[in-house]
Scaffold this active site. Structure first.
Site, PDB file in Angstrom:
ATOM      1  N   ILE A 140       0.487   6.907   4.459  1.00 20.85           N
ATOM      2  CA  ILE A 140       1.594   6.451   5.305  1.00 20.85           C
ATOM      3  C   ILE A 140       2.565   5.588   4.514  1.00 20.85           C
ATOM      4  O   ILE A 140       3.787   5.733   4.622  1.00 20.85           O
ATOM      5  CB  ILE A 140       1.062   5.664   6.518  1.00 20.85           C
ATOM      6  N   GLY A 159       0.807  -1.215   0.000  1.00 20.89           N
ATOM      7  CA  GLY A 159       0.000   0.000   0.000  1.00 20.89           C
ATOM      8  C   GLY A 159       0.838   1.261   0.000  1.00 20.89           C
ATOM      9  O   GLY A 159       0.543   2.222   0.713  1.00 20.89           O
ATOM     10  N   TYR A 186     -13.436  -2.414  11.499  1.00 22.51           N
ATOM     11  CA  TYR A 186     -12.098  -1.827  11.413  1.00 22.51           C
ATOM     12  C   TYR A 186     -11.332  -2.067  12.708  1.00 22.51           C
ATOM     13  O   TYR A 186     -10.172  -2.469  12.690  1.00 22.51           O
ATOM     14  CB  TYR A 186     -12.195  -0.338  11.123  1.00 22.51           C
TER      15      TYR A 186
END
Length: 300
Positions: free
Chosen positions: A26, A21, A175
């Site tokens: 980030i 990712g 989440y």
């Protein structure tokens, strides 16, 4: 303790790093800093076109940056297996694996393999990827696995009776479950690595409340999130500290040291009480092996 900043990041020459990712947020800032410090960075992402654009931004700062783009869709275990097979075939070492990619508060849906979307991508995909690369990591001196969690883990619960979320699903509940799972995995991984006698270490990191594309705030506040939240570049410092700081030990948890552990410069912190339950670590590991069909580090 002095503030830990990007100036603390030493040279990373000759190191091979995978950042999942890494085309935004980030992950992008983590990949950029490691590349600028001399590491070969493999940008493992689902959207190749966006990743090419992200890589271009790094090349603007260093035209000699050593980057490789490779496709990885964590919602599909076949894709995870393909990436791992390619890495194992082409490389004889892997210094740092950064399990960063993730989704946040998505509507209910399932991965290609039938897992609840957030649990499947945030935890199971990375559990599988780590297992498929663990031999390469363990034969690399001083290697690390950094798993990115969140302060959301403090309110997380692992719903072992219904990991699919069919009976309880809520966007943030799912989440929180996935981010607690990331932390339990990181701790159990360290325990198993240590028991096996390996020098590879597992470290958990959380970036605080950072302004990234997956963080959404109610309109019109969302338009101002870059002003009210910590920047993604500063949030990435926790991950970079976990990945590069020489004094970090396996099993540690790195995050912003300021208010609520949501803002500030990174430091070694204490995670939520439930995250230190070793029975939970073991139970999640066993379930993850069953769900993914990938078993590793089974030491007594």
């Amino acid at each position: 303790m002095a503030k830990w900043t990007k100036s603390n990041i030493g040279r990373q020459d000759n190191k091979i790093v995978i950042v999942t990712g890494s085309n935004s947020g980030i992950g992008f800032h983590t990949a950029k800093m490691l590349a600028l410090r001399g590491a070969k960075v493999i940008m493992a992402c689902r959207n190749i076109e966006k990743t090419k654009i992200a890589a271009g931004k790094i090349y603007e700062q260093d035209k000699n940056a050593d980057l490789e783009i490779i496709h990885l869709d964590l919602s599909d275990l076949a894709s995870v297996r393909r990436l791992a097979a390619e890495i194992n075939k082409r490389y004889d070492r892997l210094d740092i694996l950064i399990n960063n990619a993730g989704v946040l508060a998505t509507p209910y849906k399932k991965t290609r393999d039938g897992f609840e979307w957030q649990f499947g991508i945030n935890h199971l995909g990375h559990f599988a990827l780590t297992g498929l690369l663990i031999d390469l990591l363990m034969k690399t001196n001083g290697s690390r696995v950094v798993t990115v969690t969140s302060i959301a883990h403090f309110r997380g619960t692992i719903h072992f009776d219904d990991l699919s979320g069919a009976t309880w699903y809520g966007r943030m509940r799912a989440y929180r479950q996935s981010k607690l799972a990331n932390l339990l995995f990181a701790y159990e991984l360290q325990k198993r690595l240590k028991s096996s006698g390996s020098g590879t270490i597992s470290v958990a990191a959380q970036p605080g409340i950072s302004s990234t594309h997956i963080v959404w705030l109610p309109f019109p506040v969302n338009k101002l999130k870059n002003l009210v939240l910590m920047s993604a570049a500063k949030g990435s410092l926790s991950v970079l500290m976990a990945a590069t700081e020489k004094n970090i030990r396996g099993g540690e948890y790195i995050g912003p040291s300021g208010v609520w552990h949501a803002y500030g410069y990174p430091s070694v912190l204490r995670s939520g009480k439930s995250s230190y339950d070793e029975a939970l670590w073991a139970k999640l590991w066993k379930v993850s092996e069953q769900m993914t069909g990938i078993s590793y580090l089974n030491v007594k």
